[in-house]
Design an enzyme around this catalytic site. Structure first.
Site, PDB file in Angstrom:
ATOM      1  N   THR A  74      -3.740 -12.981  -7.156  1.00  0.00           N
ATOM      2  CA  THR A  74      -3.263 -11.598  -7.253  1.00  0.00           C
ATOM      3  C   THR A  74      -2.809 -11.175  -8.650  1.00  0.00           C
ATOM      4  OG1 THR A  74      -2.622 -11.619  -4.941  1.00  0.00           O
ATOM      5  CG2 THR A  74      -1.560  -9.968  -6.336  1.00  0.00           C
ATOM      6  N   ASN A  95      -0.308 -17.332 -10.263  1.00  0.00           N
ATOM      7  CA  ASN A  95       0.885 -16.705  -9.687  1.00  0.00           C
ATOM      8  C   ASN A  95       2.128 -17.547  -9.955  1.00  0.00           C
ATOM      9  OD1 ASN A  95      -0.688 -14.655  -8.696  1.00  0.00           O
ATOM     10  ND2 ASN A  95      -0.578 -15.291  -6.542  1.00  0.00           N
ATOM     11  N   TYR A 158       9.441  -3.275  -8.178  1.00  0.00           N
ATOM     12  CA  TYR A 158       8.660  -3.820  -7.063  1.00  0.00           C
ATOM     13  C   TYR A 158       9.542  -4.161  -5.861  1.00  0.00           C
ATOM     14  CZ  TYR A 158       5.680  -6.381  -4.001  1.00  0.00           C
ATOM     15  OH  TYR A 158       5.002  -6.764  -2.872  1.00  0.00           O
ATOM     16  N   ASP A 193      -4.184  -7.949   2.420  1.00  0.00           N
ATOM     17  CA  ASP A 193      -3.955  -9.333   1.992  1.00  0.00           C
ATOM     18  C   ASP A 193      -2.996 -10.076   2.931  1.00  0.00           C
ATOM     19  OD1 ASP A 193      -4.075 -11.405  -0.326  1.00  0.00           O
ATOM     20  OD2 ASP A 193      -1.937 -11.124  -0.011  1.00  0.00           O
ATOM     21  N   HIS A 197      -4.009 -13.419   5.090  1.00  0.00           N
ATOM     22  CA  HIS A 197      -3.375 -14.741   4.999  1.00  0.00           C
ATOM     23  C   HIS A 197      -2.883 -15.210   6.373  1.00  0.00           C
ATOM     24  CE1 HIS A 197      -3.330 -15.543   0.738  1.00  0.00           C
ATOM     25  NE2 HIS A 197      -2.771 -14.382   0.444  1.00  0.00           N
ATOM     26  N   ASP A 241      -8.116  -6.915  -5.779  1.00  0.00           N
ATOM     27  CA  ASP A 241      -8.043  -8.048  -6.709  1.00  0.00           C
ATOM     28  C   ASP A 241      -8.917  -9.234  -6.305  1.00  0.00           C
ATOM     29  OD1 ASP A 241      -6.401  -8.305  -4.503  1.00  0.00           O
ATOM     30  OD2 ASP A 241      -4.719  -9.186  -5.589  1.00  0.00           O
TER      31      ASP A 241
HETATM   32 ZN   LIG Z   1      -3.857 -10.341  -3.997  1.00  0.00          ZN
END
Ligand SMILES: [Zn+2]
Length: 456
Positions: A74, A95, A158, A193, A197, A241
Protein backbone atom coordinates in the site's frame (compact mmCIF):
# COMPACT_ATOMS: atom_id res chain seq x y z
CA UNK A 1 -3.34 5.04 -50.78
CA UNK A 2 -6.14 5.46 -48.22
CA UNK A 3 -3.58 5.06 -45.43
CA UNK A 4 -1.33 7.64 -47.02
CA UNK A 5 -4.19 10.13 -47.08
CA UNK A 6 -4.92 9.25 -43.47
CA UNK A 7 -1.26 9.79 -42.56
CA UNK A 8 -1.21 13.21 -44.18
CA UNK A 9 -4.41 14.12 -42.39
CA UNK A 10 -3.11 12.90 -39.05
CA UNK A 11 0.19 14.72 -39.44
CA UNK A 12 -1.76 17.87 -40.19
CA UNK A 13 -4.00 17.36 -37.19
CA UNK A 14 -1.06 16.61 -34.89
CA UNK A 15 0.57 19.83 -36.01
CA UNK A 16 -2.67 21.63 -35.29
CA UNK A 17 -2.89 20.02 -31.84
CA UNK A 18 0.77 20.81 -31.12
CA UNK A 19 0.05 24.46 -31.86
CA UNK A 20 -3.28 24.83 -30.11
CA UNK A 21 -4.17 21.71 -28.15
CA UNK A 22 -1.31 21.09 -25.75
CA UNK A 23 -1.04 24.62 -24.45
CA UNK A 24 -4.29 25.19 -22.64
CA UNK A 25 -4.83 28.50 -20.96
CA UNK A 26 -3.96 27.80 -17.35
CA UNK A 27 -6.04 30.70 -16.08
CA UNK A 28 -8.94 28.33 -16.64
CA UNK A 29 -6.96 25.26 -15.60
CA UNK A 30 -8.74 21.98 -15.25
CA UNK A 31 -8.87 20.52 -11.79
CA UNK A 32 -7.80 16.98 -11.01
CA UNK A 33 -9.17 14.69 -8.31
CA UNK A 34 -7.18 11.49 -7.73
CA UNK A 35 -9.17 8.74 -6.01
CA UNK A 36 -7.85 5.43 -4.64
CA UNK A 37 -9.98 2.51 -3.54
CA UNK A 38 -7.33 0.42 -1.82
CA UNK A 39 -6.82 -3.14 -3.05
CA UNK A 40 -9.20 -2.93 -6.04
CA UNK A 41 -8.04 -5.87 -8.14
CA UNK A 42 -8.29 -5.36 -11.91
CA UNK A 43 -10.61 -8.32 -12.59
CA UNK A 44 -13.24 -7.20 -10.04
CA UNK A 45 -14.40 -4.96 -12.88
CA UNK A 46 -15.22 -7.98 -15.04
CA UNK A 47 -16.51 -10.27 -12.30
CA UNK A 48 -18.88 -8.01 -10.38
CA UNK A 49 -21.76 -5.72 -11.17
CA UNK A 50 -20.52 -2.16 -10.74
CA UNK A 51 -23.08 0.08 -12.49
CA UNK A 52 -21.77 3.45 -11.26
CA UNK A 53 -18.17 2.67 -12.12
CA UNK A 54 -19.28 1.37 -15.54
CA UNK A 55 -21.19 4.61 -16.13
CA UNK A 56 -18.05 6.56 -15.18
CA UNK A 57 -15.96 4.50 -17.64
CA UNK A 58 -18.46 4.64 -20.52
CA UNK A 59 -18.04 8.40 -20.67
CA UNK A 60 -14.30 8.26 -20.01
CA UNK A 61 -11.30 5.93 -20.33
CA UNK A 62 -10.30 2.60 -18.82
CA UNK A 63 -6.86 1.00 -18.40
CA UNK A 64 -7.67 -2.61 -17.62
CA UNK A 65 -4.38 -3.52 -15.89
CA UNK A 66 -1.88 -1.32 -14.15
CA UNK A 67 1.58 -2.81 -13.82
CA UNK A 68 2.28 -1.61 -10.33
CA UNK A 69 5.60 -1.30 -8.50
CA UNK A 70 7.31 -4.09 -6.59
CA UNK A 71 6.67 -4.69 -3.70
CA UNK A 72 2.92 -4.61 -4.34
CA UNK A 73 2.06 -3.02 -1.00
CA UNK A 74 0.00 0.00 0.00
CA UNK A 75 2.40 2.73 1.09
CA UNK A 76 5.02 2.03 -1.60
CA UNK A 77 2.52 2.00 -4.48
CA UNK A 78 0.54 5.02 -3.32
CA UNK A 79 3.83 6.93 -3.27
CA UNK A 80 4.74 5.62 -6.75
CA UNK A 81 1.42 6.95 -8.11
CA UNK A 82 2.09 10.49 -6.87
CA UNK A 83 5.84 10.63 -7.64
CA UNK A 84 6.22 8.47 -10.78
CA UNK A 85 9.15 6.73 -9.10
CA UNK A 86 9.97 3.11 -8.41
CA UNK A 87 10.23 2.27 -4.73
CA UNK A 88 14.04 2.18 -4.69
CA UNK A 89 13.95 5.80 -5.89
CA UNK A 90 11.22 7.30 -3.70
CA UNK A 91 12.35 5.54 -0.56
CA UNK A 92 9.04 4.13 0.73
CA UNK A 93 10.20 0.58 0.06
CA UNK A 94 7.75 -1.23 2.39
CA UNK A 95 4.96 -0.75 4.90
CA UNK A 96 7.48 -1.66 7.62
CA UNK A 97 11.00 -0.20 7.34
CA UNK A 98 14.16 0.15 9.37
CA UNK A 99 17.04 2.54 8.78
CA UNK A 100 20.32 1.12 10.01
CA UNK A 101 22.15 4.49 10.26
CA UNK A 102 19.57 6.37 12.29
CA UNK A 103 17.95 3.30 13.93
CA UNK A 104 14.59 4.77 12.90
CA UNK A 105 11.57 2.56 12.31
CA UNK A 106 8.63 3.15 9.99
CA UNK A 107 5.24 1.47 10.13
CA UNK A 108 1.67 2.22 9.06
CA UNK A 109 1.07 3.54 12.57
CA UNK A 110 4.34 5.46 12.82
CA UNK A 111 4.68 7.18 9.47
CA UNK A 112 4.76 10.91 10.31
CA UNK A 113 8.53 11.47 10.26
CA UNK A 114 9.38 13.43 7.05
CA UNK A 115 12.72 11.59 7.03
CA UNK A 116 11.04 8.65 5.27
CA UNK A 117 9.23 10.71 2.64
CA UNK A 118 11.79 13.36 1.71
CA UNK A 119 13.64 11.26 -0.90
CA UNK A 120 10.92 12.31 -3.38
CA UNK A 121 8.56 15.22 -4.04
CA UNK A 122 4.90 14.20 -4.45
CA UNK A 123 2.69 15.99 -6.94
CA UNK A 124 0.68 17.86 -4.28
CA UNK A 125 3.88 19.64 -3.20
CA UNK A 126 4.96 20.48 -6.78
CA UNK A 127 1.43 21.72 -7.50
CA UNK A 128 1.64 24.22 -4.64
CA UNK A 129 5.04 25.46 -5.74
CA UNK A 130 3.35 26.86 -8.83
CA UNK A 131 1.96 30.31 -8.31
CA UNK A 132 -1.56 30.66 -7.00
CA UNK A 133 -2.45 27.00 -6.69
CA UNK A 134 -3.46 24.79 -3.81
CA UNK A 135 -3.61 21.08 -3.14
CA UNK A 136 -6.06 19.24 -0.89
CA UNK A 137 -6.18 15.73 0.52
CA UNK A 138 -8.99 13.71 2.05
CA UNK A 139 -6.34 11.19 3.05
CA UNK A 140 -3.66 9.40 1.03
CA UNK A 141 -0.42 8.01 2.45
CA UNK A 142 1.94 10.91 3.13
CA UNK A 143 -0.57 13.76 2.79
CA UNK A 144 -0.55 14.49 6.55
CA UNK A 145 3.27 14.64 6.64
CA UNK A 146 5.39 17.74 6.00
CA UNK A 147 7.24 16.54 2.91
CA UNK A 148 9.83 19.05 1.73
CA UNK A 149 8.42 21.18 4.54
CA UNK A 150 4.98 21.28 2.87
CA UNK A 151 1.61 19.64 3.41
CA UNK A 152 -1.39 20.10 1.10
CA UNK A 153 -3.12 23.42 1.97
CA UNK A 154 -6.14 21.38 3.11
CA UNK A 155 -5.67 17.91 4.56
CA UNK A 156 -7.12 15.45 7.05
CA UNK A 157 -5.06 13.60 9.62
CA UNK A 158 -5.27 9.93 8.74
CA UNK A 159 -8.04 8.18 10.64
CA UNK A 160 -9.62 5.03 9.23
CA UNK A 161 -12.83 5.57 11.21
CA UNK A 162 -13.73 8.75 9.27
CA UNK A 163 -16.58 7.87 6.89
CA UNK A 164 -16.33 8.06 3.11
CA UNK A 165 -19.10 10.67 3.11
CA UNK A 166 -17.09 12.96 5.39
CA UNK A 167 -13.91 12.60 3.32
CA UNK A 168 -15.87 13.18 0.10
CA UNK A 169 -17.74 16.16 1.63
CA UNK A 170 -14.46 17.83 2.60
CA UNK A 171 -12.59 17.25 -0.64
CA UNK A 172 -15.45 18.42 -2.86
CA UNK A 173 -15.94 21.51 -0.68
CA UNK A 174 -12.25 22.39 -0.99
CA UNK A 175 -12.32 21.82 -4.76
CA UNK A 176 -15.38 24.02 -5.07
CA UNK A 177 -14.72 26.96 -2.81
CA UNK A 178 -11.08 27.70 -2.27
CA UNK A 179 -9.43 30.94 -3.45
CA UNK A 180 -6.77 30.57 -4.80
CA UNK A 181 -8.26 27.42 -6.30
CA UNK A 182 -7.51 23.87 -5.27
CA UNK A 183 -6.36 22.34 -8.56
CA UNK A 184 -5.19 18.95 -7.29
CA UNK A 185 -6.84 16.78 -4.63
CA UNK A 186 -6.70 13.21 -3.36
CA UNK A 187 -9.39 10.98 -1.88
CA UNK A 188 -8.57 7.63 -0.28
CA UNK A 189 -10.79 4.77 0.93
CA UNK A 190 -9.67 1.53 2.66
CA UNK A 191 -12.02 -0.82 0.80
CA UNK A 192 -12.10 -3.31 -0.91
CA UNK A 193 -8.65 -3.99 0.60
CA UNK A 194 -9.84 -4.60 4.18
CA UNK A 195 -12.50 -7.12 3.08
CA UNK A 196 -10.11 -8.71 0.58
CA UNK A 197 -7.68 -9.45 3.42
CA UNK A 198 -10.39 -10.66 5.76
CA UNK A 199 -12.38 -12.96 3.48
CA UNK A 200 -9.99 -13.59 0.60
CA UNK A 201 -10.84 -12.54 -2.98
CA UNK A 202 -12.36 -15.98 -3.72
CA UNK A 203 -15.20 -15.29 -1.24
CA UNK A 204 -17.57 -14.05 -3.94
CA UNK A 205 -20.48 -13.25 -1.64
CA UNK A 206 -18.56 -11.03 0.77
CA UNK A 207 -16.58 -9.40 -2.04
CA UNK A 208 -19.83 -8.69 -3.88
CA UNK A 209 -21.18 -6.88 -0.80
CA UNK A 210 -18.14 -4.69 -0.29
CA UNK A 211 -17.77 -3.91 -4.00
CA UNK A 212 -21.41 -2.85 -4.10
CA UNK A 213 -20.60 -0.37 -1.30
CA UNK A 214 -17.52 0.87 -3.17
CA UNK A 215 -19.63 1.30 -6.30
CA UNK A 216 -22.22 3.27 -4.33
CA UNK A 217 -19.43 5.55 -3.08
CA UNK A 218 -18.45 6.19 -6.72
CA UNK A 219 -22.11 6.94 -7.50
CA UNK A 220 -22.38 9.41 -4.63
CA UNK A 221 -19.11 11.11 -5.68
CA UNK A 222 -20.46 11.56 -9.22
CA UNK A 223 -23.77 12.92 -7.84
CA UNK A 224 -21.94 15.34 -5.54
CA UNK A 225 -19.74 16.69 -8.36
CA UNK A 226 -22.82 17.09 -10.57
CA UNK A 227 -24.74 18.89 -7.80
CA UNK A 228 -21.84 21.33 -7.36
CA UNK A 229 -21.62 21.94 -11.13
CA UNK A 230 -18.10 20.52 -11.24
CA UNK A 231 -18.76 17.30 -13.13
CA UNK A 232 -18.16 18.58 -16.66
CA UNK A 233 -15.05 20.61 -15.82
CA UNK A 234 -13.16 18.44 -13.32
CA UNK A 235 -10.87 15.54 -14.22
CA UNK A 236 -11.30 12.50 -11.99
CA UNK A 237 -8.95 9.51 -11.88
CA UNK A 238 -10.17 6.42 -10.01
CA UNK A 239 -7.44 3.88 -9.40
CA UNK A 240 -5.83 1.66 -6.79
CA UNK A 241 -2.50 0.49 -5.41
CA UNK A 242 -2.58 -3.29 -5.88
CA UNK A 243 -4.82 -6.34 -6.20
CA UNK A 244 -5.29 -9.30 -3.86
CA UNK A 245 -4.45 -13.03 -3.88
CA UNK A 246 -6.24 -15.85 -2.10
CA UNK A 247 -4.20 -17.44 0.70
CA UNK A 248 -4.53 -20.91 2.15
CA UNK A 249 -4.02 -22.17 5.75
CA UNK A 250 -1.89 -25.04 4.47
CA UNK A 251 0.36 -22.89 2.27
CA UNK A 252 2.63 -21.65 5.04
CA UNK A 253 6.40 -21.21 4.91
CA UNK A 254 7.58 -21.53 8.52
CA UNK A 255 10.96 -19.87 8.99
CA UNK A 256 11.36 -21.43 12.45
CA UNK A 257 11.65 -24.83 10.74
CA UNK A 258 14.73 -23.58 8.88
CA UNK A 259 16.56 -21.00 10.96
CA UNK A 260 16.85 -19.92 14.60
CA UNK A 261 15.30 -16.55 15.38
CA UNK A 262 18.53 -15.35 16.99
CA UNK A 263 20.19 -15.25 13.57
CA UNK A 264 18.12 -12.46 12.07
CA UNK A 265 15.62 -9.63 12.54
CA UNK A 266 12.44 -9.74 10.49
CA UNK A 267 11.90 -6.11 9.40
CA UNK A 268 8.95 -6.67 7.07
CA UNK A 269 6.73 -9.73 6.83
CA UNK A 270 4.82 -11.74 4.24
CA UNK A 271 4.54 -12.10 1.32
CA UNK A 272 7.81 -10.19 0.85
CA UNK A 273 9.89 -10.59 3.98
CA UNK A 274 12.82 -8.27 4.64
CA UNK A 275 15.57 -10.00 6.61
CA UNK A 276 18.39 -8.25 8.47
CA UNK A 277 20.97 -10.91 9.40
CA UNK A 278 22.43 -10.72 12.89
CA UNK A 279 25.01 -13.43 12.30
CA UNK A 280 27.00 -14.17 9.13
CA UNK A 281 24.96 -13.08 6.08
CA UNK A 282 25.99 -16.04 3.89
CA UNK A 283 25.09 -18.48 6.66
CA UNK A 284 21.63 -16.92 7.08
CA UNK A 285 21.16 -16.80 3.30
CA UNK A 286 22.06 -20.48 2.84
CA UNK A 287 19.63 -21.61 5.54
CA UNK A 288 16.82 -19.54 4.02
CA UNK A 289 17.68 -20.57 0.46
CA UNK A 290 16.99 -24.19 1.31
CA UNK A 291 13.90 -23.49 3.39
CA UNK A 292 11.05 -23.83 0.88
CA UNK A 293 10.45 -24.39 -2.81
CA UNK A 294 7.53 -21.94 -2.58
CA UNK A 295 9.57 -18.80 -2.05
CA UNK A 296 12.46 -17.04 -3.77
CA UNK A 297 15.38 -15.94 -1.64
CA UNK A 298 17.52 -13.06 -2.88
CA UNK A 299 20.60 -11.37 -1.61
CA UNK A 300 19.92 -7.65 -2.11
CA UNK A 301 22.46 -7.49 -4.96
CA UNK A 302 20.76 -10.45 -6.72
CA UNK A 303 17.24 -8.98 -6.80
CA UNK A 304 16.12 -9.11 -10.47
CA UNK A 305 16.42 -5.87 -12.45
CA UNK A 306 12.75 -5.98 -13.42
CA UNK A 307 11.74 -5.30 -9.80
CA UNK A 308 13.68 -1.98 -9.72
CA UNK A 309 14.15 -2.82 -6.06
CA UNK A 310 17.79 -2.77 -5.09
CA UNK A 311 19.30 0.69 -4.90
CA UNK A 312 18.17 1.97 -1.54
CA UNK A 313 19.70 1.42 1.86
CA UNK A 314 16.26 0.78 3.34
CA UNK A 315 16.05 -2.44 1.30
CA UNK A 316 17.40 -5.10 3.67
CA UNK A 317 20.33 -7.45 2.82
CA UNK A 318 18.08 -10.51 2.22
CA UNK A 319 14.60 -10.46 0.65
CA UNK A 320 12.19 -13.42 0.62
CA UNK A 321 9.39 -13.43 -1.97
CA UNK A 322 6.61 -15.98 -1.45
CA UNK A 323 4.90 -17.61 -4.44
CA UNK A 324 1.32 -16.50 -5.09
CA UNK A 325 -1.03 -17.65 -2.32
CA UNK A 326 1.77 -18.64 0.07
CA UNK A 327 2.43 -16.94 3.41
CA UNK A 328 5.76 -16.54 5.19
CA UNK A 329 5.53 -16.84 8.99
CA UNK A 330 7.94 -17.61 11.80
CA UNK A 331 5.62 -20.12 13.45
CA UNK A 332 2.16 -18.58 13.36
CA UNK A 333 -1.05 -19.84 11.77
CA UNK A 334 -2.71 -18.03 8.85
CA UNK A 335 -4.45 -14.84 10.01
CA UNK A 336 -5.64 -13.36 6.72
CA UNK A 337 -7.24 -15.14 3.78
CA UNK A 338 -6.11 -12.50 1.29
CA UNK A 339 -2.70 -10.90 0.76
CA UNK A 340 -0.76 -8.66 -1.63
CA UNK A 341 2.87 -7.72 -1.96
CA UNK A 342 3.76 -10.58 -4.34
CA UNK A 343 5.60 -10.35 -7.69
CA UNK A 344 4.18 -7.43 -9.70
CA UNK A 345 4.09 -9.61 -12.84
CA UNK A 346 1.11 -11.53 -11.37
CA UNK A 347 -2.27 -10.39 -12.79
CA UNK A 348 -3.82 -10.85 -9.31
CA UNK A 349 -1.58 -8.04 -8.05
CA UNK A 350 -2.70 -5.54 -10.67
CA UNK A 351 -5.18 -2.74 -10.06
CA UNK A 352 -6.97 -0.74 -12.79
CA UNK A 353 -7.33 2.91 -13.73
CA UNK A 354 -10.41 4.75 -14.94
CA UNK A 355 -10.61 8.44 -15.72
CA UNK A 356 -13.25 10.95 -16.72
CA UNK A 357 -13.21 14.63 -17.61
CA UNK A 358 -12.27 17.16 -20.28
CA UNK A 359 -8.64 15.97 -20.38
CA UNK A 360 -9.68 12.43 -21.31
CA UNK A 361 -11.19 10.72 -24.33
CA UNK A 362 -14.66 9.26 -24.07
CA UNK A 363 -15.27 5.53 -24.39
CA UNK A 364 -11.62 4.57 -24.89
CA UNK A 365 -10.10 1.35 -23.48
CA UNK A 366 -6.45 0.43 -23.18
CA UNK A 367 -4.91 -2.80 -22.00
CA UNK A 368 -2.15 -1.54 -19.74
CA UNK A 369 0.14 1.22 -18.48
CA UNK A 370 2.57 1.30 -15.56
CA UNK A 371 1.68 2.80 -12.21
CA UNK A 372 4.68 5.13 -12.59
CA UNK A 373 3.19 6.48 -15.86
CA UNK A 374 0.28 8.09 -13.99
CA UNK A 375 2.51 10.86 -12.57
CA UNK A 376 3.72 12.42 -15.85
CA UNK A 377 0.14 12.20 -17.16
CA UNK A 378 -1.17 14.09 -14.11
CA UNK A 379 1.59 16.71 -14.47
CA UNK A 380 0.57 17.19 -18.11
CA UNK A 381 -3.09 17.69 -17.14
CA UNK A 382 -2.15 20.22 -14.47
CA UNK A 383 0.46 21.94 -16.64
CA UNK A 384 3.23 21.16 -14.14
CA UNK A 385 6.85 20.51 -14.98
CA UNK A 386 7.41 16.95 -13.73
CA UNK A 387 10.16 16.09 -11.28
CA UNK A 388 12.61 13.45 -12.60
CA UNK A 389 10.64 10.19 -12.68
CA UNK A 390 10.49 6.62 -14.00
CA UNK A 391 7.21 7.09 -15.89
CA UNK A 392 6.70 7.32 -19.66
CA UNK A 393 4.27 9.99 -20.77
CA UNK A 394 3.79 8.49 -24.24
CA UNK A 395 2.25 5.37 -22.67
CA UNK A 396 -0.73 7.49 -21.62
CA UNK A 397 -1.12 9.58 -24.78
CA UNK A 398 -4.04 7.55 -26.15
CA UNK A 399 -6.02 8.34 -23.00
CA UNK A 400 -5.68 12.09 -23.41
CA UNK A 401 -7.97 14.24 -25.54
CA UNK A 402 -5.24 16.73 -26.50
CA UNK A 403 -2.70 14.14 -27.67
CA UNK A 404 -2.20 12.43 -30.98
CA UNK A 405 -1.64 8.69 -30.76
CA UNK A 406 -1.87 5.68 -33.01
CA UNK A 407 -2.73 2.17 -31.97
CA UNK A 408 -0.97 -0.86 -33.50
CA UNK A 409 -3.35 -1.66 -36.43
CA UNK A 410 -3.31 2.03 -37.43
CA UNK A 411 0.49 2.13 -37.18
CA UNK A 412 0.78 -0.96 -39.43
CA UNK A 413 -1.66 0.61 -41.92
CA UNK A 414 0.38 3.80 -42.03
CA UNK A 415 3.70 1.96 -42.52
CA UNK A 416 2.22 -0.17 -45.35
CA UNK A 417 0.71 2.98 -46.91
CA UNK A 418 4.02 4.87 -46.77
CA UNK A 419 5.87 1.89 -48.30
CA UNK A 420 3.33 1.70 -51.14
CA UNK A 421 3.70 5.42 -51.84
CA UNK A 422 7.51 5.18 -51.80
CA UNK A 423 7.48 2.14 -54.12
CA UNK A 424 5.15 3.91 -56.58
CA UNK A 425 7.32 7.04 -56.54
CA UNK A 426 10.50 5.02 -57.09
CA UNK A 427 8.94 3.22 -60.09
CA UNK A 428 7.76 6.52 -61.57
CA UNK A 429 11.23 8.04 -61.19
CA UNK A 430 12.90 5.03 -62.86
CA UNK A 431 10.43 5.05 -65.78
CA UNK A 432 10.74 8.81 -66.28
CA UNK A 433 14.53 8.65 -66.17
CA UNK A 434 14.63 5.88 -68.76
CA UNK A 435 12.41 7.87 -71.13
CA UNK A 436 14.39 11.07 -70.76
CA UNK A 437 17.84 9.65 -71.48
CA UNK A 438 18.38 9.62 -75.33
CA UNK A 439 18.84 6.10 -76.51
CA UNK A 440 21.94 5.27 -78.67
CA UNK A 441 20.79 2.53 -81.02
CA UNK A 442 23.11 -0.41 -81.09
CA UNK A 443 24.33 -1.44 -84.52
CA UNK A 444 26.99 -3.87 -85.39
CA UNK A 445 29.73 -2.56 -87.68
CA UNK A 446 29.15 -4.11 -91.04
CA UNK A 447 32.26 -4.86 -93.01
CA UNK A 448 31.83 -5.74 -96.63
CA UNK A 449 34.37 -7.89 -98.33
CA UNK A 450 34.93 -5.25 -101.03
CA UNK A 451 35.81 -2.62 -98.55
CA UNK A 452 38.54 -4.60 -96.89
CA UNK A 453 41.76 -3.11 -98.15
CA UNK A 454 43.84 -5.93 -96.80
CA UNK A 455 42.32 -8.49 -99.01
CA UNK A 456 43.60 -8.38 -102.45
ZN1 LIG B 1 -3.32 -1.20 -0.25
Amino acid sequence: MLSAIKLTLMLFLSGFIACYGSNPNYDSIHKLLLVSFDGFRADYLKNYRLPHLQEFIEDGVLVEHLINAFITKTFPNHYSIVTGLYEESHGIVANEMYDEDTKKKFSQFNDADPFWWNEATPIWVTNQQQENRRSAAAMWPGTDVKINNTTPHFFMKYNYSVTFEERMGNVTMWLNNSQPPVTFATLYWEEPDASGHKYGPDDKENMRKVLEQVDNHIGSLMDKLKALGLWESINVIITSDHGMAQCFPKRLIKLDDCIGRGNYTLIDTSPVAAVLPRSNKTYVYNLLKNCSTSMKVYLKEEIPDRFHYRHNKRIQPIILVADEGWTIVQNETLKKLGAHGYDNALPSMHPFLAAHGPAFHKGYKQDTINTVDIYPMMCHILGLKPQPNNGTFTNTKCLLADQWCVNLPEAIGIVVGVLMVLTTLTCLIIITKNRMSSPRPFSRLQLQDDDDPLIG
